[in-house]
Design an enzyme around this catalytic site. Structure first.
Site, PDB file in Angstrom:
ATOM      1  N   GLU A  89      -4.772  -4.567  46.456  1.00  0.00           N
ATOM      2  CA  GLU A  89      -5.130  -4.541  47.883  1.00  0.00           C
ATOM      3  C   GLU A  89      -4.473  -5.701  48.625  1.00  0.00           C
ATOM      4  O   GLU A  89      -4.537  -6.846  48.183  1.00  0.00           O
ATOM      5  CB  GLU A  89      -6.653  -4.627  48.013  1.00  0.00           C
ATOM      6  N   HIS A  90      -3.841  -5.351  49.755  1.00  0.00           N
ATOM      7  CA  HIS A  90      -3.100  -6.310  50.599  1.00  0.00           C
ATOM      8  C   HIS A  90      -1.875  -6.867  49.873  1.00  0.00           C
ATOM      9  O   HIS A  90      -1.273  -7.844  50.334  1.00  0.00           O
ATOM     10  CB  HIS A  90      -4.006  -7.437  51.118  1.00  0.00           C
TER      11      HIS A  90
ATOM     12  N   GLY B 196     -10.786   5.368  55.435  1.00  0.00           N
ATOM     13  CA  GLY B 196      -9.915   4.619  54.536  1.00  0.00           C
ATOM     14  C   GLY B 196      -9.280   5.513  53.481  1.00  0.00           C
ATOM     15  O   GLY B 196      -8.790   5.020  52.475  1.00  0.00           O
ATOM     16  N   LEU B 197      -9.299   6.815  53.694  1.00  0.00           N
ATOM     17  CA  LEU B 197      -8.676   7.729  52.731  1.00  0.00           C
ATOM     18  C   LEU B 197      -7.367   8.288  53.265  1.00  0.00           C
ATOM     19  O   LEU B 197      -6.797   9.221  52.706  1.00  0.00           O
ATOM     20  CB  LEU B 197      -9.655   8.855  52.375  1.00  0.00           C
ATOM     21  N   SER B 198      -6.897   7.702  54.348  1.00  0.00           N
ATOM     22  CA  SER B 198      -5.580   7.990  54.901  1.00  0.00           C
ATOM     23  C   SER B 198      -5.364   9.439  55.307  1.00  0.00           C
ATOM     24  O   SER B 198      -4.436  10.103  54.851  1.00  0.00           O
ATOM     25  CB  SER B 198      -4.469   7.523  53.958  1.00  0.00           C
ATOM     26  N   SER B 199      -6.213   9.908  56.196  1.00  0.00           N
ATOM     27  CA  SER B 199      -5.930  11.198  56.832  1.00  0.00           C
ATOM     28  C   SER B 199      -4.607  11.114  57.587  1.00  0.00           C
ATOM     29  O   SER B 199      -3.936  12.132  57.778  1.00  0.00           O
ATOM     30  CB  SER B 199      -7.061  11.588  57.783  1.00  0.00           C
ATOM     31  N   SER B 200      -4.226   9.901  57.997  1.00  0.00           N
ATOM     32  CA  SER B 200      -2.956   9.763  58.720  1.00  0.00           C
ATOM     33  C   SER B 200      -1.773  10.066  57.807  1.00  0.00           C
ATOM     34  O   SER B 200      -0.867  10.818  58.172  1.00  0.00           O
ATOM     35  CB  SER B 200      -2.837   8.375  59.352  1.00  0.00           C
TER      36      SER B 200
ATOM     37  N   ASP C 290       0.542   4.459  51.452  1.00  0.00           N
ATOM     38  CA  ASP C 290      -0.207   5.693  51.712  1.00  0.00           C
ATOM     39  C   ASP C 290       0.703   6.912  51.649  1.00  0.00           C
ATOM     40  O   ASP C 290       0.358   7.946  51.089  1.00  0.00           O
ATOM     41  CB  ASP C 290      -0.851   5.641  53.107  1.00  0.00           C
TER      42      ASP C 290
ATOM     43  N   GLU D 138       4.188   6.391  61.706  1.00  0.00           N
ATOM     44  CA  GLU D 138       2.969   5.600  61.873  1.00  0.00           C
ATOM     45  C   GLU D 138       3.281   4.246  62.530  1.00  0.00           C
ATOM     46  O   GLU D 138       2.560   3.796  63.414  1.00  0.00           O
ATOM     47  CB  GLU D 138       2.304   5.400  60.506  1.00  0.00           C
TER      48      GLU D 138
HETATM   49  P1  ADP Z   1      -7.317   7.110  58.253  1.00  0.00           P
HETATM   50  O1  ADP Z   1      -5.874   7.272  57.940  1.00  0.00           O
HETATM   51  O2  ADP Z   1      -7.974   6.009  57.479  1.00  0.00           O
HETATM   52  O3  ADP Z   1      -8.098   8.387  58.134  1.00  0.00           O
HETATM   53  P2  ADP Z   1      -6.221   6.445  60.809  1.00  0.00           P
HETATM   54  O4  ADP Z   1      -6.801   5.831  62.033  1.00  0.00           O
HETATM   55  O5  ADP Z   1      -5.070   5.777  60.158  1.00  0.00           O
HETATM   56  O6  ADP Z   1      -7.429   6.661  59.787  1.00  0.00           O
HETATM   57  O7  ADP Z   1      -5.736   7.915  61.151  1.00  0.00           O
HETATM   58  C1  ADP Z   1      -6.633   8.825  61.765  1.00  0.00           C
HETATM   59  C2  ADP Z   1      -5.944   9.496  62.935  1.00  0.00           C
HETATM   60  O8  ADP Z   1      -4.928  10.402  62.441  1.00  0.00           O
HETATM   61  C3  ADP Z   1      -6.867  10.402  63.725  1.00  0.00           C
HETATM   62  O9  ADP Z   1      -7.568   9.651  64.713  1.00  0.00           O
HETATM   63  C4  ADP Z   1      -5.902  11.396  64.340  1.00  0.00           C
HETATM   64  O10 ADP Z   1      -5.261  10.838  65.474  1.00  0.00           O
HETATM   65  C5  ADP Z   1      -4.869  11.553  63.243  1.00  0.00           C
HETATM   66  N1  ADP Z   1      -5.150  12.710  62.382  1.00  0.00           N
HETATM   67  C6  ADP Z   1      -5.440  12.699  61.060  1.00  0.00           C
HETATM   68  N2  ADP Z   1      -5.629  13.955  60.600  1.00  0.00           N
HETATM   69  C7  ADP Z   1      -5.458  14.786  61.624  1.00  0.00           C
HETATM   70  C8  ADP Z   1      -5.524  16.213  61.806  1.00  0.00           C
HETATM   71  N3  ADP Z   1      -5.803  17.047  60.792  1.00  0.00           N
HETATM   72  N4  ADP Z   1      -5.297  16.706  63.041  1.00  0.00           N
HETATM   73  C9  ADP Z   1      -5.002  15.879  64.064  1.00  0.00           C
HETATM   74  N5  ADP Z   1      -4.919  14.550  63.969  1.00  0.00           N
HETATM   75  C10 ADP Z   1      -5.146  13.991  62.784  1.00  0.00           C
HETATM   76 MG    MG Z   2      -4.415   5.731  58.227  1.00  0.00          MG
END
Ligand code: ADP
Ligand code: MG
Length: 394
Positions: A34-35, A136-140, A184, A172
Site C-alpha cells: 500500500e502506497h 476502494g474496489l476501483s469501479s473506476s 488498478d 483517470e
Molecule cells: P472507486 O474506483 O474506488 O470505486 P472512484 O471515485 O475512483 O471510486 O470512481 C468512481 C467513479 O467512477 C464514479 O463516481 C463514476 O463517475 C465512475 N464510474 C464507475 N463505474 C461506473 C459505471 N458503471 N457507470 C458510470 N460511471 C461509473
Molecule cells: Mg478509483
C-alpha cells in the site's frame, strides 16, 4: 438481473437493437503493497469477481455515444472531436464527470494507437456494473478496462494489455484529473482467476502468482466499512509529499531504492514523521516480496503474519487507518482470521481478512458485532473471488 444482462438490456433500450458485442473488466483489491506504487515499488493486487460490462454496437454515423445504468442521460461526442477532447483541463468541464472515464479512454486510446478518427466508425457503448462504487474496489478501473477492451477490439487498434492499462491510467489522470498510479488498471486488465498480479511499478513488469485460497480451505473476505474516504485527497497528497521528502533526505530517486538495511541511517538523518513514512514504504516493499515468496514456496496460510504486519505499519507509521478499519482487522483476527489488513489508500474504505472457510460466518458476525458495539454503521462483508481480468464476453 445480472450486470451483464443489464448492460445488454440498457443497450437495447437505447438503440432498439442488440449489441454487436459485450466486454467486461473487474474491480480490484490489493492483497498487500500500500502506497508503494508511487514510490516505484511493488504491489500485489487481485481482480475481484464483480465486473463492469460494456455492450457495444457500431453506428452508421460518426458519433460516439456512451451511456450507463448509473446515469440518466447518454453523452455523445463527434468522433472527430475525440482526439482533442481532454487536451486541456478546462475541456473536462464540457463532459459529465462519469463520462470522462469512457470518453477519456477513447481519447487516450486514439493517441496511444496513433489512430486517425477518419478511419474509424461511430459507436454506442452502454455500461452496467456490479462493482461497488467508492468502496476502494476501483469501479473506476473496471469501467476504464471495459471501455478500453471494447474499443480496442471494435476499432481494431491492436493494443497490448499493458497499453490498455496505460490508457486507463491516462483517462483517470488526465481526463478525470485523479492522480493515481497504474496498479488498478493492471489488475483489472491482467487479473487471473485464483491468482494475484505481482507488479513492479518501476519497470511495469508483471508476474502472476497463484493464490490457491480455496484449495487450502481459505476464503478472502472484504469488509467494506462504508466510511467514505473524505480526507483521502488531502491525506494522500500529504503522504506523497512526505515520501518525496524522505527520498530526497536519503539521497535516492525513489524510496524503492532503499532497503530495510538503510533504516538505521534513516533514523539518523530524517525527522520523526518522515522517518515513519519512509519506514512504512521500505518495510511494505519487503513484505510484498516476502508475500510472493511465501505464496510460491509455502502456500497461502503462510501470508497471515505479513498481512497483520502490513496493517500495523499503516496504522502506526503511515497513519492512514481509521477506527473502523482497525476494528474490522482486530475483530476479524480475534474471531479466527489468519491475517487481515486495511486495503486501498486509507482514511476509510475496506479491509480484507483471510479466513478458514468454515469460520467465514463466525468472522462476519464478529465484525458486525464489533461495529455495533462501537456505534459504527454496519459494515458490508462479502467474499472476494480472485477472478480473470478484462475479456470479451460475447
Ligand atoms: P472507486 O474506483 O474506488 O470505486 P472512484 O471515485 O475512483 O471510486 O470512481 C468512481 C467513479 O467512477 C464514479 O463516481 C463514476 O463517475 C465512475 N464510474 C464507475 N463505474 C461506473 C459505471 N458503471 N457507470 C458510470 N460511471 C461509473
Ligand atoms: Mg478509483
Amino acid at each position: 438481473m445480472t450486470a451483464r444482462d443489464a448492460a445488454v438490456a440498457a443497450f437495447t433500450h437505447l438503440t432498439d437493437d442488440a449489441p454487436g458485442g459485450v466486454w467486461s473488466a473487474p474491480g480490484r483489491a490489493n492483497l498487500i503493497g500500500e502506497h508503494t506504487d508511487y514510490n516505484d515499488g511493488f504491489v500485489l493486487p487481485v481482480a475481484i469477481g464483480q465486473r463492469t460490462y460494456a455492450a457495444l454496437g457500431r453506428r452508421t454515423d460518426r458519433i460516439v455515444r456512451v451511456a450507463s445504468t448509473f446515469a440518466d442521460d447518454a453523452v455523445d461526442v463527434r468522433l472527430d472531436e475525440v482526439p482533442a477532447l481532454f487536451d486541456s483541463p478546462a475541456d473536462r468541464q464540457r463532459v459529465p464527470e462519469w463520462a470522462r472515464y469512457p470518453l477519456g479512454v477513447a481519447w487516450a486510446a486514439l493517441r496511444v494507437a496513433g489512430a486517425d478518427p477518419r478511419e474509424l466508425c461511430g459507436l454506442d457503448i452502454v455500461f452496467a456494473s456490479d462493482v461497488p462504487v467508492g468502496a476502494g474496489l476501483s469501479s473506476s478501473a473496471a469501467i476504464e478496462g471495459a471501455a478500453a477492451s471494447a474499443l480496442n477490439d471494435a476499432w481494431g487498434l491492436g493494443l497490448s494489455p499493458l497499453d490498455l492499462a496505460r490508457i486507463g491510467r491516462a483517462a483517470e489522470n488526465e481526463a478525470v484529473g485523479a492522480p493515481t498510479g497504474i496498479m488498478d488498471q493492471v489488475a483489472s486488465i491482467m487479473g487471473r482467476a485464483d491468482a494475484a498480479i505481482f507488479l513492479d511499478c518501476r519497470t511495469l513488469e508483471t508476474a502472476s502468482v497463484d493464490l490457491g485460497f480455496a484449495a487450502a480451505g481459505l476464503e478472502l473476505l472484504v469488509i467494506d466499512t462504508r466510511v467514505q474516504h473524505s480526507h483521502a485527497n488531502g491525506g494522500y497528497r500529504e503522504r506523497r509529499a512526505s515520501c518525496e521528502a524522505g527520498a530526497a533526505g536519503m539521497g535516492v530517486g525513489a524510496l524503492r531504492d532503499l532497503s530495510v538495511d538503510d533504516l538505521p541511517r534513516a533514523e539518523r538523518v530524517l525527522d520523526d514523521v518522515t522517518l515513519r513514512r519512509v519506514r512504512h514504504i521500505v518495510t511494505e516493499n519487503q513484505r510484498v516480496l516476502d508475500t510472493v515468496r511465501a505464496l510460491r514456496e509455502r502456500g497461502p496460510r503462510a501470508i497471515g503474519e505479513l498481512l497483520v504486519a502490513s496493517h500495523a505499519s499503516m496504522r502506526d507509521d503511515f497513519e492512514i487507518s481509521v477506527p473502523e478499519l482497525d476494528a474490522a482487522v482486530e475483530s476479524a483476527l480475534a474471531a479466527g482470521a489468519i491475517g487481515a489488513r486495511m486495503t486501498g489508500g486509507g482514511f476509510g474504505g475496506a479491509a480484507i481478512a483471510l479466513v478458514p472457510a468454515d469460520l467465514a460466518r463466525q468472522v462476519t458476525d464478529a465484525v458486525g458485532l464489533a461495529f455495533e458495539d462501537r456505534g459504527f454503521i454496519a459494515p458490508l462483508v462479502f467474499p472476494l473471488v480472485p477472478s480473470a481480468g478484462a475479456r470479451r464476453e460475447a
